[in-house]
Scaffold this motif. Structure first.
Motif, PDB file in Angstrom:
ATOM      1  N   UNK A 173       4.419  -3.351 -11.678  1.00  0.00           N
ATOM      2  CA  UNK A 173       5.425  -3.362 -10.608  1.00  0.00           C
ATOM      3  C   UNK A 173       5.403  -2.058  -9.810  1.00  0.00           C
ATOM      4  N   UNK A 174       5.202  -0.949 -10.495  1.00  0.00           N
ATOM      5  CA  UNK A 174       5.126   0.341  -9.787  1.00  0.00           C
ATOM      6  C   UNK A 174       3.910   0.382  -8.875  1.00  0.00           C
ATOM      7  N   UNK A 175       2.786  -0.135  -9.365  1.00  0.00           N
ATOM      8  CA  UNK A 175       1.562  -0.139  -8.565  1.00  0.00           C
ATOM      9  C   UNK A 175       1.731  -1.007  -7.322  1.00  0.00           C
ATOM     10  N   UNK A 176       2.468  -2.100  -7.461  1.00  0.00           N
ATOM     11  CA  UNK A 176       2.705  -2.976  -6.319  1.00  0.00           C
ATOM     12  C   UNK A 176       3.489  -2.265  -5.227  1.00  0.00           C
ATOM     13  N   UNK A 177       4.381  -1.366  -5.637  1.00  0.00           N
ATOM     14  CA  UNK A 177       5.168  -0.596  -4.665  1.00  0.00           C
ATOM     15  C   UNK A 177       4.337   0.543  -4.078  1.00  0.00           C
ATOM     16  N   UNK A 178       3.670   1.313  -4.953  1.00  0.00           N
ATOM     17  CA  UNK A 178       2.973   2.534  -4.521  1.00  0.00           C
ATOM     18  C   UNK A 178       1.628   2.262  -3.862  1.00  0.00           C
ATOM     19  N   UNK A 179       0.913   1.226  -4.322  1.00  0.00           N
ATOM     20  CA  UNK A 179      -0.427   0.905  -3.819  1.00  0.00           C
ATOM     21  C   UNK A 179      -1.280   2.173  -3.657  1.00  0.00           C
ATOM     22  N   UNK A 180      -1.546   2.841  -4.786  1.00  0.00           N
ATOM     23  CA  UNK A 180      -2.245   4.130  -4.709  1.00  0.00           C
ATOM     24  C   UNK A 180      -3.668   4.029  -4.171  1.00  0.00           C
ATOM     25  N   UNK A 181      -4.051   5.047  -3.419  1.00  0.00           N
ATOM     26  CA  UNK A 181      -5.432   5.161  -2.952  1.00  0.00           C
ATOM     27  C   UNK A 181      -6.290   5.862  -3.992  1.00  0.00           C
ATOM     28  N   UNK A 182      -5.666   6.768  -4.743  1.00  0.00           N
ATOM     29  CA  UNK A 182      -6.346   7.466  -5.836  1.00  0.00           C
ATOM     30  C   UNK A 182      -5.480   7.332  -7.077  1.00  0.00           C
ATOM     31  N   UNK A 183      -6.069   6.808  -8.163  1.00  0.00           N
ATOM     32  CA  UNK A 183      -5.349   6.657  -9.435  1.00  0.00           C
ATOM     33  C   UNK A 183      -5.839   7.714 -10.413  1.00  0.00           C
ATOM     34  N   UNK A 184      -4.904   8.465 -11.001  1.00  0.00           N
ATOM     35  CA  UNK A 184      -5.235   9.506 -11.973  1.00  0.00           C
ATOM     36  C   UNK A 184      -4.582   9.158 -13.304  1.00  0.00           C
ATOM     37  N   UNK A 213      -4.172  -1.068  -6.509  1.00  0.00           N
ATOM     38  CA  UNK A 213      -4.762   0.098  -5.869  1.00  0.00           C
ATOM     39  C   UNK A 213      -5.641  -0.313  -4.689  1.00  0.00           C
ATOM     40  N   UNK A 214      -5.891   0.628  -3.814  1.00  0.00           N
ATOM     41  CA  UNK A 214      -6.805   0.423  -2.691  1.00  0.00           C
ATOM     42  C   UNK A 214      -8.201   0.119  -3.243  1.00  0.00           C
TER      43      UNK A 214
END
Length: 458
Positions: A173-184, A213-214
């Motif tokens: 759910x967090x990823x759906x909101x943030x949609x990160x370009x870089x995941x660490x 993610x992107x």
């Protein structure tokens, strides 16, 4: 933010009422706390265990709120409002819609240990070239993350978001909101085992960060972590790896790491075939790894090595996380924000590097599941192996820490058990000696910040 009342209503599936021609009015900010409302802000009225935000709608209307998101229509208040079924869900929906209008790189950070310090390193390094917004405080969950995203403004050129979870599905759910370009991902340790079951479960839950993610983005992983080593490719993306012990198998790695005790570390950073001396001011060798993660992100965003080294050196401790407090009588390692077996052992390693008498005040570690007794015992045994001068175990679970420490007790280390902080505070003046270095470490629910305050007063 360039979001109108009409767009917000559409994003959260709510019904806009009482707008009277203000449908195209743009809001200036969004908050849940009525005390933070300013003219032109959106106020989301949420129901908590003790406070119902709906009771503050008249107050925010007087402050000039542009609109209110609420679960029941406000009575006798002349303010535009958007009626929804769930204000918390509306917050997430609004943030998700807003995120998709942004055109800046978003870096999402997760892991069992080191999320906050890694966030600080990445934000500091990127600030050498870009205007950066980062997660503040503990705003890393399903409430804090959307509020952080809604703080992004036109002047920001990058966002660094900490993403914390405790159960399956939450990171999705967090990823759906943030949609990160870089995941660490910093590491896979032993935390939230009560819900996630095992390190394998933790890896699966943390890996949900990749779900939204992107697909043309990047993944940055700790090359020293055995669980993360199994991630070879995600969505066709080959991870970039950092580490201290992985050597040249990592894209960015450190050698000649030298601890300066409580004053940080020095190392040689290997980056793209060249070597760069770097100073890490945060104490603990694990902080070198967090700095290397920042170097990976920075190179992906086109910073040069000199900017990276300069940014790393600027990072300073955050309260409650390996923050060194000198009170006059004592040196206190304030690491009381949270705790799990991996982070406690790392903190004990740091304490061992201090000069003079070493005192460890350790409290309960929560959410460790069925192995909580054994894991507390492991920490107690580790503390004895590290030859602390004094080990003080506090809390019901820490009794197992104490009992295991006593099994290996050699009569030299002063090992004691206390049921709670009050009992400990009564005895501290008789236990401590001027010049002691004291580690204060426990899960946040133990409220060990009260002990840090005691030291500041003494």
């Amino acid at each position: 933010m360039n979001m109108t009342l009409q767009q917000i209503a559409k994003a959260c599936g709510g019904a806009l009422s009482n707008a009277e021609g203000k449908e195209s009015e743009k809001i200036q900010g969004a908050v849940l706390d009525s005390r933070l409302v300013e003219p032109g802000y959106l106020f989301l009225a949420t129901r908590g265990e003790r406070v119902d935000g709906h009771s503050f709608i008249p107050d925010v209307a007087k402050k000039g709120a542009a609109c209110v998101v609420c679960e029941e229509a406000p009575a006798e208040v002349n303010v535009p409002y958007i009626l929804v079924e769930d204000s918390f869900q509306a917050l997430k929906d609004i943030a998700q819609a807003y995120r998709q209008t942004l055109h800046i790189p978003v870096i999402g950070i997760t892991g069992s240990v080191g999320k906050t310090s890694t966030k600080e390193f990445i934000a500091a390094v990127l600030s050498e070239k870009y205007r950066v917004l980062k997660t503040e405080g503990n705003f890393n969950n399903e409430v804090g993350l959307p509020l952080t995203i809604l703080r992004i403004r036109e002047e920001h050129e990058a966002a660094v978001l900490e993403m914390g979870i405790s159960e399956f599905g939450e990171m999705h759910r967090l990823s759906k909101i943030a949609r990160p370009d870089i995941c660490v991902i910093t590491n896979i340790g032993q935390c939230h085992l009560e819900n996630l079951g095992s390190r394998e479960g933790i890896l699966r839950a943390k890996s949900e960060i990749f779900d939204y993610m992107n697909r043309q983005g990047h993944i940055v992983l700790n090359g020293d972590d055995d669980m993360l080593a199994g991630i070879r490719e995600v969505h066709g993306i080959r991870p970039v790896r950092f580490g201290i012990n992985c050597g040249s198998t990592c894209d960015v790695y450190a050698s000649e790491v030298e601890s300066k005790g409580l004053f940080g570390s020095e190392a040689v950073m290997h980056l793209e075939g060249k070597e760069y001396p770097v100073k890490v001011t945060l104490p603990g060798l694990h902080m070198v790894g967090n700095a290397l993660a920042a170097a990976c992100v920075a190179r992906l965003l086109n910073l040069d090595p000199s900017e990276i080294c300069k940014g790393i050196e600027k990072v300073r401790p955050v309260g409650g996380r390996s923050n060194i407090v000198q009170t006059g009588k004592f040196v206190v390692i304030d690491d009381c924000y949270n705790a799990n077996p991996v982070s406690v052992k790392a903190a004990l390693d740091l304490l061992q590097s201090a000069e003079g008498r070493k005192v460890a005040i350790l409290g309960d570690m929560f959410e460790l599941g069925t192995d909580e007794k054994k894991l507390h015992g492991d920490v107690g045994r580790y503390a004895v192996e590290k030859e602390m001068d004094v080990l003080l175990c506090v809390g019901s679970l820490s009794k197992y820490m104490y009992e295991e420490a006593m099994r290996d007790w050699d009569g030299v280390i002063d090992v004691r058990y206390f049921e709670g902080k009050e009992e400990l505070l009564e005895m501290l003046p008789d236990i401590l000696a001027e010049g002691d270095t004291v580690l204060v470490k426990a899960s946040h629910g133990m409220h060990f910040e009260e002990l840090v305050e005691w030291f500041a007063e003494h």
